[in-house]
Write an enzyme that holds these catalytic residues in place. Structure first.
Site, short mmCIF file in Angstrom:
data_model
loop_
_atom_site.label_atom_id
_atom_site.label_comp_id
_atom_site.label_asym_id
_atom_site.label_seq_id
_atom_site.Cartn_x
_atom_site.Cartn_y
_atom_site.Cartn_z
N TYR A 98 0.82 -1.22 0.00
CA TYR A 98 0.00 0.00 0.00
C TYR A 98 0.85 1.26 0.00
O TYR A 98 0.43 2.30 -0.51
CB TYR A 98 -1.03 -0.04 1.14
N ARG A 102 1.41 1.66 -3.66
CA ARG A 102 0.19 2.11 -4.35
C ARG A 102 -0.11 3.57 -4.03
O ARG A 102 -0.54 4.35 -4.87
CB ARG A 102 -0.99 1.23 -3.95
N VAL A 109 -10.16 3.06 -4.54
CA VAL A 109 -9.65 3.55 -3.25
C VAL A 109 -8.74 4.76 -3.45
O VAL A 109 -8.22 5.31 -2.49
CB VAL A 109 -8.89 2.43 -2.49
N ASP A 110 -8.57 5.20 -4.71
CA ASP A 110 -7.73 6.38 -4.94
C ASP A 110 -8.52 7.66 -4.68
O ASP A 110 -9.73 7.63 -4.44
CB ASP A 110 -7.13 6.35 -6.36
N HIS A 115 -15.13 0.85 -0.98
CA HIS A 115 -14.08 -0.03 -0.46
C HIS A 115 -13.02 0.74 0.32
O HIS A 115 -11.91 0.24 0.51
CB HIS A 115 -13.46 -0.83 -1.60
N CYS A 141 -6.51 1.99 13.10
CA CYS A 141 -5.98 1.12 14.16
C CYS A 141 -7.05 0.11 14.54
O CYS A 141 -8.17 0.49 14.90
CB CYS A 141 -5.58 1.96 15.37
N CYS A 160 -8.03 0.58 18.63
CA CYS A 160 -8.89 1.65 19.16
C CYS A 160 -9.82 2.23 18.09
O CYS A 160 -10.69 3.05 18.41
CB CYS A 160 -8.04 2.76 19.77
N SER A 173 -15.38 -4.32 -13.89
CA SER A 173 -15.49 -5.65 -14.48
C SER A 173 -16.71 -6.40 -13.98
O SER A 173 -17.10 -7.42 -14.53
CB SER A 173 -14.24 -6.46 -14.13
ZN LIG Z 1 -5.04 2.77 18.29
#
Ligand SMILES: [Zn+2]
Length: 279
Positions: free
Chosen positions: A53, A56, A90-91, A106, A114, A117, A178
């Site tokens: 990632y 990306r 996701v861009d 997505h 995180c 939390c 697709s």
């Molecule tokens: Zn955290």
């Protein structure tokens, strides 16, 4: 006001040089897609996921929005219809083109979350080296805030709600996807309204007969045509099941028959009551 629901996918960003997530042979720059995109095993592959990632994010940071992103951003201000835009991307190229109301089904590659939390933050296009949460100080449970394969996608609830709200005078536009993740062809068969598919390449996962119009052009060239079609169809009614005919392509192209299993899973996906987690 007339509603236009847009479902967009990787084809939108291909013209900006952003590679489709589902690379050929399941690889993306040497990374095994199954390893870096599967929710149930992300912790075991945390280092590879971070590297993947990071790469990306860097790639997307260097890419520029193209005409398709700008046209879709401009549709938010239409006086002719209300745009409800759901992207699988996701861009952040739509936002950088000026869009403000896109739902990212997505998640976003710019965000980290995180798992301990729940704190999420925007890291832009930075490379991330530390997996330390700045809030709870837990180490190793910070991950991309995107929906990995097999994980629940909370924003699908908003898409379902938008699809349920479509009437016979509204429109559904599917651009550059697709149909392998979201069964857009089956969705098109189940909702009323004027339905347009815009993609240069036929996909075995999308039955073009579910659409009234099929625009076989890249997104940047196809969207102006889509806008003309939306304009020309204003005031007409399109009940469920009155599909127009793109028969030639369906018969000659690689599109296979809809498998009953896929249809059943779509129906349960589309019409099941939202679970508490969706709300
Ligand atoms: Zn955290």
């Amino acid at each position: 006001m007339r509603k236009v629901v847009v479902i967009s996918g990787a084809g939108l960003s291909v013209e900006s040089g952003v590679q489709a997530f589902r690379g050929k042979e399941g690889l993306w720059c040497g990374h095994d897609i199954a390893k870096v995109a599967t929710g149930s095993t992300w912790l075991a592959n945390a280092d590879e996921i971070r590297d993947f990632y990071n790469a990306r994010r860097y790639e997307i940071g260097r890419a520029e929005p193209n005409a398709a992103h700008r046209l879709l951003a401009g549709m938010e201000g239409s006086e002719e219809f209300e745009l409800l835009h759901f992207t699988q991307n996701v861009d952040d190229l739509l936002e950088r083109a000026g869009a403000a109301e896109v739902v990212h089904l997505h998640g976003s590659i710019r965000r980290l979350r995180c798992e301990m939390c729940g704190h999420a933050r925007d890291v832009g296009h930075q490379r991330i080296r530390s997996a330390l949460c700045p809030v709870c100080r837990t180490k190793g449970l910070v991950r991309p805030d995107i929906v990995l394969m097999g994980e629940h996608a909370p924003e699908y609830a908003r898409l379902r709600s938008a699809l349920r709200s479509l009437g016979e005078e509204d429109a559904l536009v599917v651009i550059g996807t697709s149909g392998n993740v979201l069964s857009v062809g089956e969705i098109a068969k189940q909702v009323p309204g004027f339905k347009i598919l815009c993609d240069p390449t036929p996909s075995a996962a999308i039955d073009p007969r579910a659409f009234h119009e099929v625009v076989r052009l890249p997104a940047s060239e196809g969207i102006p045509r889509v806008l003309e079609l939306i304009h020309a169809s204003a005031g007409s009614r399109f009940p469920v099941g009155r599909w127009a005919t793109v028969e030639e392509e369906a018969e000659s192209g690689p599109v296979g028959p809809v498998k009953p299993g896929r249809m059943a899973s779509l129906l349960s996906w589309l019409f099941r009551s939202p679970r508490p987690a969706d709300c």
